[in-house]
Write a protein that holds these residues in place. Structure first.
Motif, PDB file in Angstrom:
ATOM      1  N   THR A  87      14.691   2.862   1.881  1.00 20.15           N
ATOM      2  CA  THR A  87      13.979   2.110   2.914  1.00 20.15           C
ATOM      3  C   THR A  87      14.154   2.847   4.230  1.00 20.15           C
ATOM      4  OG1 THR A  87      14.296  -0.016   1.801  1.00 20.15           O
ATOM      5  CG2 THR A  87      13.851  -0.070   4.160  1.00 20.15           C
ATOM      6  N   GLN A  88      13.050   3.057   4.944  1.00 20.49           N
ATOM      7  CA  GLN A  88      13.103   3.785   6.212  1.00 20.49           C
ATOM      8  C   GLN A  88      13.081   2.798   7.370  1.00 20.49           C
ATOM      9  OE1 GLN A  88      10.156   6.905   6.440  1.00 20.49           O
ATOM     10  NE2 GLN A  88      10.400   7.457   4.273  1.00 20.49           N
ATOM     11  N   ILE A  89      14.085   2.904   8.239  1.00 18.78           N
ATOM     12  CA  ILE A  89      14.234   2.014   9.387  1.00 18.78           C
ATOM     13  C   ILE A  89      14.253   2.864  10.651  1.00 18.78           C
ATOM     14  CG2 ILE A  89      15.690   0.295  10.511  1.00 18.78           C
ATOM     15  CD1 ILE A  89      16.775  -0.472   7.785  1.00 18.78           C
ATOM     16  N   GLN A 109       8.903   2.057   6.191  1.00 15.99           N
ATOM     17  CA  GLN A 109       8.473   2.243   4.812  1.00 15.99           C
ATOM     18  C   GLN A 109       9.499   1.626   3.872  1.00 15.99           C
ATOM     19  OE1 GLN A 109       7.404   6.263   3.762  1.00 15.99           O
ATOM     20  NE2 GLN A 109       7.342   5.852   1.584  1.00 15.99           N
ATOM     21  N   VAL A 110       8.990   0.961   2.837  1.00 13.54           N
ATOM     22  CA  VAL A 110       9.836   0.372   1.809  1.00 13.54           C
ATOM     23  C   VAL A 110       9.463   1.018   0.486  1.00 13.54           C
ATOM     24  CG1 VAL A 110      10.581  -1.739   0.667  1.00 13.54           C
ATOM     25  CG2 VAL A 110       9.943  -1.804   3.072  1.00 13.54           C
ATOM     26  N   LYS A 138       0.838  -1.203   0.000  1.00 11.23           N
ATOM     27  CA  LYS A 138       0.000   0.000   0.000  1.00 11.23           C
ATOM     28  C   LYS A 138       0.872   1.252   0.000  1.00 11.23           C
ATOM     29  CE  LYS A 138      -2.348   1.065   3.716  1.00 11.23           C
ATOM     30  NZ  LYS A 138      -3.400   1.027   4.747  1.00 11.23           N
ATOM     31  N   SER A 139       1.945   1.236   0.782  1.00  9.70           N
ATOM     32  CA  SER A 139       2.853   2.376   0.826  1.00  9.70           C
ATOM     33  C   SER A 139       3.511   2.605  -0.532  1.00  9.70           C
ATOM     34  CB  SER A 139       3.919   2.154   1.902  1.00  9.70           C
ATOM     35  OG  SER A 139       4.871   3.184   1.888  1.00  9.70           O
ATOM     36  N   LEU A 140       3.944   1.523  -1.173  1.00 11.86           N
ATOM     37  CA  LEU A 140       4.579   1.649  -2.485  1.00 11.86           C
ATOM     38  C   LEU A 140       3.587   2.165  -3.527  1.00 11.86           C
ATOM     39  CD1 LEU A 140       6.994   1.183  -4.350  1.00 11.86           C
ATOM     40  CD2 LEU A 140       6.221  -1.179  -4.626  1.00 11.86           C
ATOM     41  N   ASP A 165       8.775  -5.174  10.119  1.00 14.11           N
ATOM     42  CA  ASP A 165       9.805  -6.177  10.394  1.00 14.11           C
ATOM     43  C   ASP A 165      10.951  -5.561  11.182  1.00 14.11           C
ATOM     44  OD1 ASP A 165       8.353  -8.044   9.072  1.00 14.11           O
ATOM     45  OD2 ASP A 165       9.651  -8.184   7.308  1.00 14.11           O
ATOM     46  N   TYR A 166      11.568  -6.389  12.016  1.00 11.61           N
ATOM     47  CA  TYR A 166      12.786  -5.999  12.725  1.00 11.61           C
ATOM     48  C   TYR A 166      13.962  -6.504  11.903  1.00 11.61           C
ATOM     49  CZ  TYR A 166      16.569  -6.540  16.161  1.00 11.61           C
ATOM     50  OH  TYR A 166      17.796  -6.531  16.799  1.00 11.61           O
TER      51      TYR A 166
END
Length: 294
Positions: free
Chosen positions: A165-167, A159-160, A78-80, A146-147
């Motif tokens: 990619t946001q971590i 977010q991917v 959905k984010s993508l 995910d971790y």
């Protein structure tokens, strides 16, 4: 001979005639129409973006229920999709605004192809980001929530995207990692995790008794914690320290619950050892005072 004053007067008169020939009413009408068009485009943009966002969100909620996919995977896709939708919408608005000002977008796009080819060699990093991001999503290596450990950062994926990619680190820092830097990825959120606790007892205590006491405490923790999938079990002596015998306890837990289980185990094990008079040793220092003869 014309003097400077005469030349200035002629220039002013010509300028006056030029501005006098301008149809200010038509110019004001054109400017007002352009402003109204821009305002209408902006309003339509906001409406379409809001409606598209709701439609995408509703579609993926329905897709998640029908296809029985994980919530994290649905959030990632959905984010993508939202990002791609925003990019396309911004592109359409930009082209429309250019056409309002009489700029031919087709010529710009044709020129952009040539310019893009010229700068493509300098944008290899961007291309690498997009390709890597595509395979991260295609192979389901990572999902929102995910971790993971990637590019020397550990945390929860927020977010991917196709480029970054946001971590979110455990200290609250949000790391923006270019996808090309994810050369290796460790996903700690696939399957059950292991909780591990090492605890030391004195050399003077009975090891078999200590193991029995610790196992009873582990069984009590297991009975009251649904996140424990297997164990906890006292597997035996892990090492012989300088002042203690180290016993190891392991358990399998639900994902992301291993830290809470470890904390609960340490508390229960400490209380059980205290209740049975088994010492948890700590470093001792011996001071020797030597009396000097007078």
């Amino acid at each position: 001979m014309l003097t400077y004053e005469r030349i200035d007067f002629l220039n002013l008169r010509e300028a006056g005639e030029y501005f006098g020939n301008i149809d200010w009413g038509a110019l004001a009408f054109s400017a007002g129409a352009a402003i109204l068009k821009l305002a209408a485009i902006f309003i339509i943009f906001l409406i379409v973006r809001a409606a598209g966002g709701r439609l995408i969100s509703k579609s993926f909620d329905t897709f998640e229920q029908r296809e029985n996919i994980s919530s994290a995977r649905a959030q990632t896709l959905k984010s993508l999709t939202s990002n791609v939708f925003s990019y396309v919408l911004i592109f359409i608005v930009t082209v429309t605004v250019l056409q309002i000002f009489g700029i031919q977008a087709t010529a710009i796009l044709a020129g952009a192809g040539v310019v893009g080819l010229a700068i493509g060699f300098g944008a290899q990093g961007l291309v690498s980001d997009v390709v890597t991001g595509f395979f991260l999503l295609l192979e389901k290596q990572i999902d929102v929530g995910d971790y993971v450990t990637a590019a020397s950062f550990s945390g929860i994926v927020e977010q991917v995207g196709l480029r970054t990619t946001q971590i979110r680190g455990f200290d609250g820092t949000l790391h923006f990692v270019p996808n090309r830097e994810i050369t290796s990825l460790s996903n700690h959120s696939r399957g059950n995790m292991r909780a591990l606790v090492d605890i030391g007892i004195s050399y003077d205590d009975d090891i078999d008794k200590a193991i029995m006491v610790l196992q009873e405490a582990c069984d009590k923790v297991k009975a009251g914690n649904e996140s424990i999938m297997d164990g906890p079990n006292v597997i035996g002596i892990q090492s012989l320290g300088s002042s203690d015998v180290v016993l190891r306890i392991i358990a399998k837990t639900q994902n992301m619950e291993q830290w809470g289980v470890e904390r609960e185990l340490r508390k229960a094990l400490k209380e059980a050892l205290d209740a049975n008079g088994i010492e948890i040793p700590y470093p001792h220092q011996v001071y020797i005072e030597k009396n000097s003869s007078n």
